[in-house]
Design a protein around this motif. Structure first.
Motif, PDB file in Angstrom:
ATOM      1  N   PHE A 210       0.861  -1.188   0.000  1.00  0.00           N
ATOM      2  CA  PHE A 210       0.000   0.000   0.000  1.00  0.00           C
ATOM      3  C   PHE A 210       0.894   1.234   0.000  1.00  0.00           C
ATOM      4  O   PHE A 210       1.763   1.390   0.867  1.00  0.00           O
ATOM      5  N   ILE A 211       0.670   2.103  -0.967  1.00  0.00           N
ATOM      6  CA  ILE A 211       1.523   3.281  -1.157  1.00  0.00           C
ATOM      7  C   ILE A 211       0.676   4.537  -1.024  1.00  0.00           C
ATOM      8  O   ILE A 211      -0.332   4.698  -1.723  1.00  0.00           O
ATOM      9  N   GLY A 212       1.091   5.406  -0.128  1.00  0.00           N
ATOM     10  CA  GLY A 212       0.416   6.693   0.038  1.00  0.00           C
ATOM     11  C   GLY A 212       1.303   7.821  -0.467  1.00  0.00           C
ATOM     12  O   GLY A 212       2.512   7.823  -0.237  1.00  0.00           O
ATOM     13  N   LEU A 213       0.709   8.752  -1.188  1.00  0.00           N
ATOM     14  CA  LEU A 213       1.447   9.902  -1.698  1.00  0.00           C
ATOM     15  C   LEU A 213       1.255  11.087  -0.766  1.00  0.00           C
ATOM     16  O   LEU A 213       0.156  11.319  -0.258  1.00  0.00           O
ATOM     17  N   SER A 214       2.312  11.823  -0.557  1.00  0.00           N
ATOM     18  CA  SER A 214       2.288  12.963   0.358  1.00  0.00           C
ATOM     19  C   SER A 214       1.875  14.232  -0.379  1.00  0.00           C
ATOM     20  O   SER A 214       2.508  14.606  -1.371  1.00  0.00           O
ATOM     21  N   ALA A 215       0.810  14.878   0.115  1.00  0.00           N
ATOM     22  CA  ALA A 215       0.317  16.141  -0.471  1.00  0.00           C
ATOM     23  C   ALA A 215       0.207  16.027  -1.981  1.00  0.00           C
ATOM     24  O   ALA A 215       0.739  16.850  -2.729  1.00  0.00           O
ATOM     25  N   ALA A 216      -0.481  14.973  -2.437  1.00  0.00           N
ATOM     26  CA  ALA A 216      -0.489  14.623  -3.858  1.00  0.00           C
ATOM     27  C   ALA A 216      -1.008  15.754  -4.742  1.00  0.00           C
ATOM     28  O   ALA A 216      -0.333  16.192  -5.676  1.00  0.00           O
TER      29      ALA A 216
ATOM     30  N   PHE B 254       3.312  36.235  -6.312  1.00  0.00           N
ATOM     31  CA  PHE B 254       4.038  35.037  -6.724  1.00  0.00           C
ATOM     32  C   PHE B 254       3.101  34.131  -7.520  1.00  0.00           C
ATOM     33  O   PHE B 254       1.881  34.123  -7.302  1.00  0.00           O
ATOM     34  N   THR B 255       3.678  33.350  -8.422  1.00  0.00           N
ATOM     35  CA  THR B 255       2.914  32.399  -9.229  1.00  0.00           C
ATOM     36  C   THR B 255       3.156  30.993  -8.720  1.00  0.00           C
ATOM     37  O   THR B 255       4.312  30.590  -8.517  1.00  0.00           O
ATOM     38  N   LEU B 256       2.074  30.257  -8.491  1.00  0.00           N
ATOM     39  CA  LEU B 256       2.183  28.867  -8.055  1.00  0.00           C
ATOM     40  C   LEU B 256       2.508  27.971  -9.244  1.00  0.00           C
ATOM     41  O   LEU B 256       1.787  27.967 -10.239  1.00  0.00           O
ATOM     42  N   LYS B 257       3.594  27.217  -9.121  1.00  0.00           N
ATOM     43  CA  LYS B 257       4.011  26.339 -10.205  1.00  0.00           C
ATOM     44  C   LYS B 257       3.555  24.898 -10.005  1.00  0.00           C
ATOM     45  O   LYS B 257       3.679  24.086 -10.922  1.00  0.00           O
ATOM     46  N   ASN B 258       3.066  24.599  -8.816  1.00  0.00           N
ATOM     47  CA  ASN B 258       2.655  23.232  -8.514  1.00  0.00           C
ATOM     48  C   ASN B 258       1.238  23.215  -7.949  1.00  0.00           C
ATOM     49  O   ASN B 258       0.763  24.218  -7.404  1.00  0.00           O
ATOM     50  N   GLY B 259       0.602  22.064  -8.072  1.00  0.00           N
ATOM     51  CA  GLY B 259      -0.698  21.860  -7.445  1.00  0.00           C
ATOM     52  C   GLY B 259      -1.875  22.153  -8.351  1.00  0.00           C
ATOM     53  O   GLY B 259      -1.779  22.920  -9.311  1.00  0.00           O
ATOM     54  N   VAL B 260      -2.990  21.516  -8.052  1.00  0.00           N
ATOM     55  CA  VAL B 260      -4.273  21.803  -8.698  1.00  0.00           C
ATOM     56  C   VAL B 260      -5.190  22.421  -7.655  1.00  0.00           C
ATOM     57  O   VAL B 260      -4.927  22.363  -6.454  1.00  0.00           O
TER      58      VAL B 260
ATOM     59  N   LEU C 188      -0.904  -6.187 -10.018  1.00  0.00           N
ATOM     60  CA  LEU C 188      -2.061  -5.386 -10.387  1.00  0.00           C
ATOM     61  C   LEU C 188      -2.064  -4.104  -9.578  1.00  0.00           C
ATOM     62  O   LEU C 188      -1.765  -4.102  -8.383  1.00  0.00           O
ATOM     63  N   LYS C 189      -2.417  -3.009 -10.227  1.00  0.00           N
ATOM     64  CA  LYS C 189      -2.452  -1.704  -9.562  1.00  0.00           C
ATOM     65  C   LYS C 189      -3.909  -1.330  -9.275  1.00  0.00           C
ATOM     66  O   LYS C 189      -4.766  -1.383 -10.152  1.00  0.00           O
ATOM     67  N   PHE C 190      -4.161  -0.938  -8.034  1.00  0.00           N
ATOM     68  CA  PHE C 190      -5.458  -0.423  -7.619  1.00  0.00           C
ATOM     69  C   PHE C 190      -5.207   0.950  -6.991  1.00  0.00           C
ATOM     70  O   PHE C 190      -4.293   1.101  -6.177  1.00  0.00           O
ATOM     71  N   GLY C 191      -6.009   1.917  -7.362  1.00  0.00           N
ATOM     72  CA  GLY C 191      -5.746   3.238  -6.802  1.00  0.00           C
ATOM     73  C   GLY C 191      -6.942   4.154  -6.854  1.00  0.00           C
ATOM     74  O   GLY C 191      -7.821   4.022  -7.719  1.00  0.00           O
ATOM     75  N   TYR C 192      -6.970   5.058  -5.921  1.00  0.00           N
ATOM     76  CA  TYR C 192      -7.952   6.133  -5.909  1.00  0.00           C
ATOM     77  C   TYR C 192      -7.278   7.347  -5.293  1.00  0.00           C
ATOM     78  O   TYR C 192      -6.798   7.283  -4.160  1.00  0.00           O
ATOM     79  N   ALA C 193      -7.209   8.428  -6.061  1.00  0.00           N
ATOM     80  CA  ALA C 193      -6.562   9.658  -5.601  1.00  0.00           C
ATOM     81  C   ALA C 193      -5.109   9.359  -5.229  1.00  0.00           C
ATOM     82  O   ALA C 193      -4.356   8.841  -6.050  1.00  0.00           O
TER      83      ALA C 193
END
Length: 245
Positions: free
Chosen positions: A22-28, A71-77, A101-106
């Motif tokens: 199980f892999i969690g992304l930080s501040a994805a 300032f202009t934000l270069k990252n993030g949605v 097999l890959k399973f993912g949400y967000a």
């Protein structure tokens, strides 16, 4: 969550062990590289108006009547926007092929593989995990080590051992994935116990409010009852899905 449980139960029927990472992304959503996102959108859509969906976000600091530099934000949605999740899915659309097999949400992802031999599970996951990490690094996404773990079924005395960059993955006997706590036999007893405790705390609050001599306000009771009912419906719908399978 349902595809994961179906896959694990299919392994039980074939007498296979299931290994999962199980892999969690930080501040994805906050670390999405906007130029890279526009590149991937340009590969899908040929319309310039569509490419402007990401927008250009700027910010400045105000202190009283004084305004700082812009300032202009270069990252993030734009988090909270109805397009944020769709744009994040587009950003991850070119994930590399893996034997697992890959399973993912967000920002929550899981690699699952099945075999009758524990060593084969370790070999496959040891190959796939660095591949996935290399992809995340390439697109400026960071793995959250506290949210990442290894899990295997159904043997209690045998565990998977794996690592990335010489850092061992933590083995978790009861991992939590998409809000559901799993156990090695997939009985969901631990998850149901946790949900029961949450429901009991809410119903205890309602009992206290409804039993007082001063008579709690009707609107307060409605809000409390609504929260308990919502939790109960989520639990019942999940259990119903399990029974239908």
């Amino acid at each position: 969550m349902l595809p994961v449980t179906i896959y694990v139960e299919a392994g039980f029927e074939m007498k296979k062990r299931t290994g999962a990472a199980f892999i969690g992304l930080s501040a994805a959503c906050g670390t999405v590289w906007q130029q890279g996102l526009r590149l991937k959108l340009a590969q899908i859509f040929k319309c310039k108006k569509t490419l402007r969906m990401t927008g250009t976000r700027r910010f400045y600091i105000c202190l009283g009547d004084d305004t700082g530099k812009t300032f202009t934000l270069k990252n993030g949605v734009q988090q909270g926007s109805f397009m944020a999740q769709t744009l994040f899915n587009v950003y991850l659309r070119e994930m590399p092929e893996t034997k697992s097999l890959k399973f993912g949400y967000a920002d929550d992802w899981a690699l699952l593989h099945q075999s009758k031999v524990l060593q084969k599970l370790e070999t496959v996951l040891s190959t796939d995990l660095p591949t996935l990490k290399s992809y995340f690094d390439q697109w400026y996404l960071r793995q959250n080590t506290t949210k990442s773990s290894i899990w295997t079924t159904p043997q209690a005395n045998q565990i998977l051992e794996d690592n990335i960059d010489n850092k061992p993955f933590q083995h978790e006997p009861y991992p939590k994935y998409l809000g559901v706590t799993l156990d090695r036999t997939l009985t969901l007893q631990t998850h149901l116990s946790n949900v029961s405790k949450k429901l009991n705390s809410s119903t205890a609050l309602i009992r206290k409010l409804a039993a007082t001599k001063w008579d709690a306000n009707k609107s307060v009771l409605k809000v409390c009852f609504g929260l308990v009912l919502l939790r109960g419906r989520v639990l019942c719908s999940y259990l119903g899905a399990q029974r239908r399978r």
